[in-house]
Motif scaffolding. Structure first.
Motif, short mmCIF file in Angstrom:
data_model
loop_
_atom_site.label_atom_id
_atom_site.label_comp_id
_atom_site.label_asym_id
_atom_site.label_seq_id
_atom_site.Cartn_x
_atom_site.Cartn_y
_atom_site.Cartn_z
N VAL A 1 0.86 -1.18 0.00
CA VAL A 1 0.00 0.00 0.00
C VAL A 1 0.90 1.23 0.00
N ASN A 2 0.65 2.14 -0.95
CA ASN A 2 1.42 3.37 -1.11
C ASN A 2 0.55 4.57 -0.75
N ALA A 3 1.09 5.47 0.07
CA ALA A 3 0.38 6.69 0.43
C ALA A 3 1.18 7.89 -0.06
N TYR A 4 0.52 8.83 -0.72
CA TYR A 4 1.16 10.04 -1.24
C TYR A 4 0.58 11.27 -0.55
N ASN A 5 1.45 12.24 -0.24
CA ASN A 5 0.96 13.49 0.32
C ASN A 5 0.90 14.56 -0.76
N THR A 6 0.53 15.79 -0.36
CA THR A 6 0.36 16.86 -1.34
C THR A 6 1.68 17.31 -1.95
N LEU A 7 2.82 16.91 -1.33
CA LEU A 7 4.14 17.21 -1.89
C LEU A 7 4.60 16.09 -2.83
N ASN A 8 3.72 15.10 -3.02
CA ASN A 8 3.99 13.92 -3.85
C ASN A 8 5.08 13.03 -3.26
N LEU A 9 5.30 13.13 -1.96
CA LEU A 9 6.20 12.21 -1.28
C LEU A 9 5.43 10.94 -0.93
N LYS A 10 6.09 9.81 -1.07
CA LYS A 10 5.42 8.52 -0.92
C LYS A 10 5.99 7.73 0.24
N ALA A 11 5.10 7.06 0.95
CA ALA A 11 5.49 6.04 1.93
C ALA A 11 4.73 4.78 1.59
N ASN A 12 5.27 3.62 1.96
CA ASN A 12 4.55 2.37 1.69
C ASN A 12 4.80 1.36 2.78
N THR A 13 3.93 0.39 2.82
CA THR A 13 4.07 -0.74 3.72
C THR A 13 3.44 -1.94 3.04
N SER A 14 3.82 -3.13 3.47
CA SER A 14 3.37 -4.34 2.77
C SER A 14 2.91 -5.41 3.76
N VAL A 15 2.14 -6.34 3.23
CA VAL A 15 1.68 -7.49 3.99
C VAL A 15 1.71 -8.71 3.07
N THR A 16 2.03 -9.86 3.64
CA THR A 16 2.04 -11.11 2.87
C THR A 16 0.78 -11.92 3.20
N VAL A 17 0.09 -12.36 2.14
CA VAL A 17 -1.10 -13.21 2.28
C VAL A 17 -0.83 -14.51 1.54
N VAL A 18 -1.08 -15.62 2.20
CA VAL A 18 -0.83 -16.94 1.62
C VAL A 18 -2.15 -17.52 1.15
N TYR A 19 -2.25 -17.75 -0.16
CA TYR A 19 -3.46 -18.37 -0.72
C TYR A 19 -3.21 -19.86 -0.88
N GLN A 20 -3.96 -20.64 -0.10
CA GLN A 20 -3.85 -22.10 -0.13
C GLN A 20 -5.26 -22.65 -0.33
N PRO A 21 -5.63 -23.04 -1.59
CA PRO A 21 -7.01 -23.42 -1.91
C PRO A 21 -7.59 -24.50 -1.01
N ASN A 22 -6.76 -25.43 -0.54
CA ASN A 22 -7.29 -26.56 0.23
C ASN A 22 -7.21 -26.36 1.73
N ALA A 23 -6.87 -25.15 2.16
CA ALA A 23 -6.79 -24.89 3.60
C ALA A 23 -8.21 -24.80 4.18
N PRO A 24 -8.38 -25.13 5.48
CA PRO A 24 -9.70 -25.01 6.10
C PRO A 24 -10.09 -23.55 6.30
N SER A 25 -11.37 -23.31 6.52
CA SER A 25 -11.87 -21.97 6.83
C SER A 25 -11.92 -21.80 8.33
N VAL A 26 -11.44 -20.64 8.83
CA VAL A 26 -11.46 -20.35 10.26
C VAL A 26 -12.11 -18.99 10.48
N THR A 27 -13.07 -18.90 11.40
CA THR A 27 -13.76 -17.65 11.70
C THR A 27 -13.75 -17.41 13.20
N ILE A 28 -13.31 -16.20 13.62
CA ILE A 28 -13.36 -15.80 15.02
C ILE A 28 -14.61 -14.95 15.21
N THR A 29 -15.55 -15.39 16.04
CA THR A 29 -16.80 -14.67 16.24
C THR A 29 -16.78 -13.79 17.47
N GLN A 30 -15.96 -14.12 18.46
CA GLN A 30 -15.87 -13.32 19.68
C GLN A 30 -14.43 -13.13 20.07
#
Length: 221
Positions: free
Chosen positions: A192-221
């Motif tokens: 994700v890149n963020a630009y200010n009005t001076l056109n200066l940029k900062a960024n940060t990243s995240v890794t997401v692993v896509y594994q089609p056969n992985a189980p589904s997990v949901t946290i409800t509380q």
């Protein structure tokens, strides 16, 4: 006497034979955060990753811009988790090198470049967590960006691809939420890149692993 010397020689040969082959394999170092060429407005950075060795990682050091090696506190083992902070970044490009040593003093290294830009915006990804594993090929990314001069543009990149514009309301504090589809099987890096009005940029990243056969997990509380 001759018999005694023969016995001593046999014992020495036995000890040499039991010592096993010499250790010539270097440890492997992997830096998971930050991603290469991350741009930020602070002069310190948190380094995360792992160091592994077929026998044992004995110690870990880091170097900033080719300087002196600094010890990182770790517990010796075949697989060592790394999580430490490097301060004193200079304005512009900084190279952080991480070195791992085994018992035979073999060294393995990995490096990452961090760009320190004091007047750049701040940008943070709050969701998903780094290294999240899921069984769908799309993910919702949420976070925020801020800048005293105002954030006027947010973009994202999937695996180093073309920047895609995210719809926002410009301002000193901006929240963003968008969907990224077409994840590839395995590791995916979303920047994700963020630009200010001076056109200066900062960024940060995240890794997401896509594994089609992985189980589904949901946290409800």
């Amino acid at each position: 006497m001759k018999r005694k010397l023969l016995a001593i020689g046999a014992a020495v040969l036995l000890l040499v034979g039991c010592s096993g082959p010499a250790d010539t394999k270097s440890p492997t170092v992997t830096i998971t955060q930050p991603t290469n060429n991350t741009t930020q407005n602070t002069n310190s950075v948190r380094i995360q990753g792992t160091a592994t060795d077929d026998r044992e990682v004995k110690r870990v050091t880091y170097q900033l811009n080719g300087g002196a090696e600094n010890e990182v506190q770790v517990a010796a083992g075949k697989s060592v988790s790394l999580d430490f902070t490097v301060s004193g970044l200079g304005q512009g490009n900084n190279v952080v090198s991480v070195n791992a040593y085994d018992g035979a003093n073999n060294k393995g290294s990995a490096s990452v470049t961090v760009v320190y830009q004091p007047n750049a915006p701040s940008v943070t990804i709050t969701q998903p967590a780094n290294n999240t594993t899921q069984n769908t090929n799309s993910v919702t990314v949420q976070g925020n960006a801020s800048d005293a001069n105002g954030v006027n543009k947010i973009t994202y990149q999937l695996n180093g691809g073309t920047e895609q514009t995210v719809t926002i309301t410009p301002g000193a504090q901006v929240n963003f939420s968008f969907n990224v589809s077409n994840l590839a099987q395995g590791n995916n890096t979303i920047t994700v890149n963020a630009y200010n009005t001076l056109n200066l940029k900062a960024n940060t990243s995240v890794t997401v692993v896509y594994q089609p056969n992985a189980p589904s997990v949901t946290i409800t509380q």
